[in-house]
Motif scaffolding. Structure first.
Motif, PDB file in Angstrom:
ATOM      1  N   ARG A 168      35.153  16.071  49.957  1.00 19.99           N
ATOM      2  CA  ARG A 168      35.324  17.381  49.411  1.00 19.99           C
ATOM      3  C   ARG A 168      34.377  18.375  50.014  1.00 19.99           C
ATOM      4  O   ARG A 168      34.569  19.616  50.410  1.00 19.99           O
ATOM      5  CB  ARG A 168      35.239  17.226  47.747  1.00 19.99           C
ATOM      6  N   ALA A 169      32.996  17.830  50.144  1.00 20.23           N
ATOM      7  CA  ALA A 169      32.184  18.522  50.895  1.00 20.23           C
ATOM      8  C   ALA A 169      32.202  18.923  52.096  1.00 20.23           C
ATOM      9  O   ALA A 169      32.228  19.919  52.631  1.00 20.23           O
ATOM     10  CB  ALA A 169      30.605  17.755  50.591  1.00 20.23           C
ATOM     11  N   ILE A 170      32.650  17.909  52.999  1.00 18.33           N
ATOM     12  CA  ILE A 170      33.202  18.045  54.331  1.00 18.33           C
ATOM     13  C   ILE A 170      34.231  19.091  54.461  1.00 18.33           C
ATOM     14  O   ILE A 170      34.420  19.994  55.341  1.00 18.33           O
ATOM     15  CB  ILE A 170      33.301  16.535  55.270  1.00 18.33           C
ATOM     16  N   GLU A 230      36.164  24.668  55.859  1.00 21.18           N
ATOM     17  CA  GLU A 230      36.893  25.852  55.067  1.00 21.18           C
ATOM     18  C   GLU A 230      36.068  26.844  55.198  1.00 21.18           C
ATOM     19  O   GLU A 230      36.612  28.074  55.625  1.00 21.18           O
ATOM     20  CB  GLU A 230      37.410  25.523  54.022  1.00 21.18           C
ATOM     21  N   LEU A 231      35.084  26.858  54.700  1.00 20.06           N
ATOM     22  CA  LEU A 231      34.145  27.930  54.684  1.00 20.06           C
ATOM     23  C   LEU A 231      33.650  28.534  56.254  1.00 20.06           C
ATOM     24  O   LEU A 231      33.542  29.776  56.507  1.00 20.06           O
ATOM     25  CB  LEU A 231      32.708  27.625  54.199  1.00 20.06           C
ATOM     26  N   LYS A 291      20.484  22.311  52.887  1.00 24.54           N
ATOM     27  CA  LYS A 291      19.546  22.351  51.514  1.00 24.54           C
ATOM     28  C   LYS A 291      19.934  21.298  50.619  1.00 24.54           C
ATOM     29  O   LYS A 291      18.911  20.687  50.010  1.00 24.54           O
ATOM     30  CB  LYS A 291      19.503  23.651  51.150  1.00 24.54           C
ATOM     31  N   ASN A 292      21.290  21.079  50.402  1.00 22.76           N
ATOM     32  CA  ASN A 292      21.845  20.355  49.412  1.00 22.76           C
ATOM     33  C   ASN A 292      22.114  18.875  49.787  1.00 22.76           C
ATOM     34  O   ASN A 292      22.522  18.172  48.954  1.00 22.76           O
ATOM     35  CB  ASN A 292      22.870  20.889  48.808  1.00 22.76           C
ATOM     36  N   ARG A 315      25.660  26.818  56.974  1.00 24.01           N
ATOM     37  CA  ARG A 315      25.003  25.498  57.319  1.00 24.01           C
ATOM     38  C   ARG A 315      23.478  25.337  56.492  1.00 24.01           C
ATOM     39  O   ARG A 315      23.151  24.270  56.186  1.00 24.01           O
ATOM     40  CB  ARG A 315      24.659  25.907  58.574  1.00 24.01           C
ATOM     41  N   ARG A 316      23.112  26.598  56.321  1.00 18.81           N
ATOM     42  CA  ARG A 316      21.681  26.320  55.621  1.00 18.81           C
ATOM     43  C   ARG A 316      21.718  25.779  54.193  1.00 18.81           C
ATOM     44  O   ARG A 316      20.987  25.119  53.484  1.00 18.81           O
ATOM     45  CB  ARG A 316      20.885  27.651  55.667  1.00 18.81           C
TER      46      ARG A 316
END
Length: 79
Positions: A6-8, A13-14, A38-39, A33-34
């Motif tokens: 989901r994160a990838i 998409e973003l 960060k997460n 990207r930052r």
């Protein structure tokens, strides 16, 4: 779908949505990207879910910004 996938998918998409960002001076790709970097250390599933929900919120806001831009353009053409 796992949280990693989901994160990838959200990141991709973003980044795709960032191509048409209206303000050329704003570094949308760097910002995305930052935020993801960060997460990347998060291990608690609830924190990861919260970060993914924040990313989904960003996606919806960018899409709303694009539709607003299209509306304003059409309004300029016909009024």
């Amino acid at each position: 779908m796992s949280q990693r996938l989901r994160a990838i998918a959200l990141y991709k998409e973003l980044q795709r949505l960032g191509r048409d960002y209206p303000d050329p001076n704003y570094d949308i790709h760097g910002t995305i990207r930052r935020l993801f970097e960060k997460n990347k250390h998060l291990t608690d599933p609830s924190e990861i879910e919260r970060a993914l929900e924040h990313g989904e919120y960003m996606r919806k806001e960018i899409l709303a910004l694009y539709s607003l831009r299209k509306y304003r353009h059409l309004k300029r053409l016909y009024y």
